[in-house]
Design a protein around this motif. Structure first.
Motif, short mmCIF file in Angstrom:
data_model
loop_
_atom_site.label_atom_id
_atom_site.label_comp_id
_atom_site.label_asym_id
_atom_site.label_seq_id
_atom_site.Cartn_x
_atom_site.Cartn_y
_atom_site.Cartn_z
N ASP A 151 0.81 -1.22 0.00
CA ASP A 151 0.00 0.00 0.00
C ASP A 151 0.84 1.27 0.00
O ASP A 151 0.37 2.32 -0.43
CB ASP A 151 -0.95 0.01 1.20
N ARG A 152 2.06 1.18 0.47
CA ARG A 152 2.93 2.37 0.44
C ARG A 152 3.28 2.77 -0.99
O ARG A 152 3.66 3.93 -1.24
CB ARG A 152 4.23 2.11 1.22
N PHE A 153 3.17 1.84 -1.91
CA PHE A 153 3.53 2.10 -3.31
C PHE A 153 2.31 2.21 -4.23
O PHE A 153 2.28 3.05 -5.12
CB PHE A 153 4.49 1.02 -3.81
N ASP A 154 1.31 1.37 -4.00
CA ASP A 154 0.11 1.40 -4.82
C ASP A 154 -0.93 0.52 -4.13
O ASP A 154 -0.65 -0.66 -3.85
CB ASP A 154 0.40 0.86 -6.23
N THR A 155 -2.10 1.06 -3.87
CA THR A 155 -3.12 0.31 -3.15
C THR A 155 -3.69 -0.85 -3.97
O THR A 155 -4.41 -1.70 -3.43
CB THR A 155 -4.28 1.22 -2.72
N GLU B 265 8.32 5.70 -12.72
CA GLU B 265 7.81 4.35 -12.53
C GLU B 265 8.95 3.37 -12.24
O GLU B 265 8.83 2.47 -11.40
CB GLU B 265 7.03 3.89 -13.76
N PHE B 266 10.08 3.57 -12.89
CA PHE B 266 11.25 2.74 -12.64
C PHE B 266 11.68 2.85 -11.18
O PHE B 266 11.91 1.84 -10.51
CB PHE B 266 12.41 3.15 -13.56
N GLU B 267 11.79 4.08 -10.68
CA GLU B 267 12.24 4.28 -9.30
C GLU B 267 11.24 3.70 -8.31
O GLU B 267 11.63 3.12 -7.29
CB GLU B 267 12.46 5.77 -9.02
N LYS B 268 9.94 3.83 -8.60
CA LYS B 268 8.92 3.27 -7.70
C LYS B 268 9.05 1.76 -7.61
O LYS B 268 9.03 1.19 -6.50
CB LYS B 268 7.52 3.67 -8.17
N LEU B 269 9.17 1.10 -8.75
CA LEU B 269 9.26 -0.36 -8.75
C LEU B 269 10.57 -0.84 -8.14
O LEU B 269 10.60 -1.86 -7.44
CB LEU B 269 9.10 -0.88 -10.17
N PHE B 270 11.65 -0.11 -8.38
CA PHE B 270 12.93 -0.45 -7.79
C PHE B 270 12.84 -0.36 -6.27
O PHE B 270 13.28 -1.26 -5.54
CB PHE B 270 14.01 0.48 -8.34
#
Length: 303
Positions: free
Chosen positions: A146-150, A190-195
């Motif tokens: 949830d901190r990244f995407d609910t 998006e790259f940084e979020k997934l990393f």
């Protein structure tokens, strides 16, 4: 330093942190590191054996590059000439049957056609399912997602239910967790979020297991519970050798065989047509090895 080199350096550092956390919690065993190199690249296989709580564990890091073979194309379905991949893969098999097996994998895969993606997840395989432990495990995963995407938790929980499933047994491998693959970043943000997501899972993984070590690492158990543990390990072996994509890809790509098969337990057993006693812990566990259980809202106490 390009993207995949940056990721590889970070994953290598995370491997060391995971090993240090688990060693400290076990209090006896130590990870032995085996540096390996092949034509396609190399990595570090960290193996833990015969600890106070952990019977066998592995925390593996690799960074490999090579020619994209026709067999890889069949597995991945992409057109390319060369690939590069880096990741951490870890599994822990405990001494005590009341302790669960746990698995974690994070990875980044890049092709020379410009396509790249993240994959990974964490899943839990109790030998004897205690619902309150499965509930707390799924809550921790949901909080991190949830901190990244609910949307992450529900989507990746369903993915894990479908992936960690033995169709020839019609049962899930354990109580699931989260699993994701082919998450292709469309922008630098998006790259940084997934990393960052994969990094957070890597740090959460040993903390989850330390909690189980403190709770059940020294719990007393019976001979029948130990026998059941070996039978459930047999199911784990079946999945890893028959269905696991990482095992198949690692062997196909010419990776380090000993590292790839380090996920297997030290001992396992199979009994022909085994049927547990009605109403016991074995039957209760089998009754919870199903897809689609909502562990977030699961009522572990009878009403």
């Amino acid at each position: 330093m390009n993207k995949i080199e940056k990721i590889a350096r970070t994953y290598s550092d995370l491997q060391k942190k995971i090993c240090n956390t688990l060693e400290s919690a076990d209090g006896k065993g130590k990870f032995s590191s085996d540096q390996w190199e092949k034509e396609i690249g190399g990595g570090t296989t960290a193996i833990f054996q015969n600890g106070n709580i952990i019977e066998k564990g592995a925390v593996n890091f690799s960074f490999v590059k090579g020619k994209y073979s026709p067999e890889m194309k069949k597995i991945l379905g992409e057109n390319a000439q060369h690939y590069a991949a880096t990741g951490i893969s870890s599994i822990i098999h405990p001494q005590n049957p009341w302790m669960p097996i746990i698995h974690m994998n994070v990875r980044y895969f890049a092709l020379d056609n410009g396509i790249s993606w993240f994959g990974g997840g964490i899943d839990l395989t109790p030998h004897i399912i205690e619902p309150e432990d499965a509930i707390s495990f799924h809550h921790l995963l949901k909080e991190t997602c949830d901190r990244f995407d609910t949307r992450f938790y529900q989507d990746y929980k369903q993915w894990a239910d479908d992936y960690y499933f033995l169709p020839h047994r019609n049962e899930t491998r354990g109580v699931g967790g989260i699993f994701f693959d082919r998450l292709k970043p469309g922008s630098s943000e998006e790259f940084e979020k997934l990393f960052e997501f994969t990094k957070s899972l890597s740090l959460l993984y040993p903390d989850i297991y330390v909690g189980y070590m403190k709770k059940n690492g020294h719990r007393s158990y019976s001979e029948s519970e130990k026998e059941w543990q070996l039978l459930r390990r047999g199911r784990y072996v079946e999945f890893n050798l028959v269905h696991d994509r990482g095992t198949k890809f690692g062997l196909e790509s010419g990776g380090n065989t000993e590292s790839i098969l380090a996920s297997l337990p030290a001992n396992a057993s199979w009994k022909y047509n085994y049927s547990p006693e009605p109403g016991g812990f074995e039957e209760n566990t089998l009754g919870l090895l199903k897809k689609g259980i909502d562990w977030i809202h699961f009522n572990s106490k009878p009403t």
